[in-house]
Design a protein around this motif. Structure first.
Motif, PDB file in Angstrom:
ATOM      1  N   HIS A 117      -4.652  -2.730  -4.063  1.00 47.93           N
ATOM      2  CA  HIS A 117      -4.018  -3.875  -3.418  1.00 47.93           C
ATOM      3  C   HIS A 117      -2.903  -3.425  -2.466  1.00 47.93           C
ATOM      4  CE1 HIS A 117      -2.804  -7.906  -2.756  1.00 47.93           C
ATOM      5  NE2 HIS A 117      -1.739  -7.900  -3.520  1.00 47.93           N
ATOM      6  N   VAL A 118      -2.119  -2.406  -2.879  1.00 44.93           N
ATOM      7  CA  VAL A 118      -1.053  -1.895  -2.011  1.00 44.93           C
ATOM      8  C   VAL A 118      -1.656  -1.289  -0.751  1.00 44.93           C
ATOM      9  CG1 VAL A 118       0.680  -0.075  -1.833  1.00 44.93           C
ATOM     10  CG2 VAL A 118       0.634  -1.543  -3.829  1.00 44.93           C
ATOM     11  N   ILE A 119      -2.713  -0.484  -0.924  1.00 41.26           N
ATOM     12  CA  ILE A 119      -3.303   0.184   0.233  1.00 41.26           C
ATOM     13  C   ILE A 119      -3.968  -0.841   1.153  1.00 41.26           C
ATOM     14  CG2 ILE A 119      -5.081   1.841   0.925  1.00 41.26           C
ATOM     15  CD1 ILE A 119      -4.363   3.305  -1.739  1.00 41.26           C
ATOM     16  N   SER A 137      -3.194  -3.998   1.404  1.00 44.19           N
ATOM     17  CA  SER A 137      -2.152  -4.796   2.056  1.00 44.19           C
ATOM     18  C   SER A 137      -1.556  -4.043   3.235  1.00 44.19           C
ATOM     19  CB  SER A 137      -1.048  -5.139   1.060  1.00 44.19           C
ATOM     20  OG  SER A 137      -1.559  -5.918   0.034  1.00 44.19           O
ATOM     21  N   PHE A 138      -1.421  -2.725   3.088  1.00 47.96           N
ATOM     22  CA  PHE A 138      -0.907  -1.925   4.201  1.00 47.96           C
ATOM     23  C   PHE A 138      -1.833  -2.033   5.410  1.00 47.96           C
ATOM     24  CE2 PHE A 138      -0.905   2.023   6.613  1.00 47.96           C
ATOM     25  CZ  PHE A 138       0.432   2.143   6.940  1.00 47.96           C
TER      26      PHE A 138
END
Lengths: 128, 140
Positions: free
Chosen positions: A40-42, A44-45
């Motif tokens: 999710h972090v990647i 979102s980036f």
């Protein structure tokens, strides 16, 4: 020559019961959270910085109600089980009640999760 | 297979990570609680559905509550306070999670060469996720 020992399913079954199931679920849910949060972090980036279609599609899946049922189950279980582990580690004399503590944990988990999911389904039916 | 025993109290990596896992778990409870209470204080009861509220509680990012009835997320829901909160949660959560991956990995990989390789990969992954995550937090 037949074996004299009973080597059926009884032999491989480990009778750890509730606490053992909680231990296994804690590991599986922990790995699942790492996988979910990492992706999710990647994504979102890439969605935020480059407007990537794949990342946007992935985040749309993460935001869907069905995925949230799974995520809430996993995170709520991991949080409650972690709290039980912390409490039993801080007061080791309570460890003899760990079977009861595991039952208590499910007794808190089931209404909390059930209520959340019920409200989410009702909202979905009203909105859709 | 049984759960691993608690490490001996002392200034060792295993013990420090063991105690960190417990403390960070409690800290994440506290941070989630602050996020939840402040969301209700800002009017979540009228404006936010329970799914978005759960997402906000896990991680108080303004993007987690954009598809709700909040008239303007820049009023209260998106400011430096929440960015600091996000960075704290993210730091604790990623360190807690990556240490968990290391513990599980080392329960199955016994030899020193495999452990060194695993620790190296997990350390790089930890740094990578922290940089990407903090970039996303500061840019959103």
């Amino acid at each position: 020559m037949a074996l004299k020992r009973n080597v059926g399913l009884k032999g491989i079954k480990y009778r750890g019961g509730g606490p053992m199931l909680a231990w296994a679920l804690h590991r599986i849910s922990g790995l699942a959270i790492v996988l979910f949060v990492g992706l999710h972090v990647i994504s979102s980036f890439f969605m935020q910085q480059l407007g990537s279609d794949i990342a946007t599609a992935l985040n749309t899946v993460y935001e869907s109600i069905y995925f949230q049922f799974i995520v809430i189950f996993i995170v709520l279980f991991h949080a409650l089980n972690g709290l039980r582990v912390i409490i039993l580690d801080l007061w080791p004399q309570l460890i003899k009640f760990q079977r009861e503590a595991t039952w208590l944990q499910w007794l808190i988990f089931i209404p909390t999760y059930g209520m959340t999911v019920t409200i989410m389904i009702l909202n979905q039916l009203q909105g859709g | 297979m049984s759960s691993r025993p608690a490490p001996q109290i002392g200034f060792s990596f295993e013990y420090l990570m063991w105690i960190f896992t417990r403390i960070s778990g409690l800290v994440m409870y506290l941070l989630a609680f602050v996020g939840l209470v402040m969301a209700f204080w800002m009017g979540a009861h009228q404006q936010v559905d329970i799914g978005a509220l759960a997402r906000w509680t896990f991680f108080p990012n303004p993007n987690h509550v954009t598809n709700t009835n909040i008239p303007d997320v820049t009023l209260g829901w998106s400011n430096a306070w929440w960015q600091v909160m996000e960075m704290l949660i993210f730091l604790f959560a990623v360190t807690h999670g990556m240490n968990g991956v290391r513990v599980i990995y080392e329960d199955y990989i016994g030899n020193t060469w495999g452990r060194a390789l695993g620790r190296g990969i997990i350390f790089l992954l930890w740094i990578f996720l922290l940089i990407v995550g903090i970039y996303v937090i500061l840019a959103s």
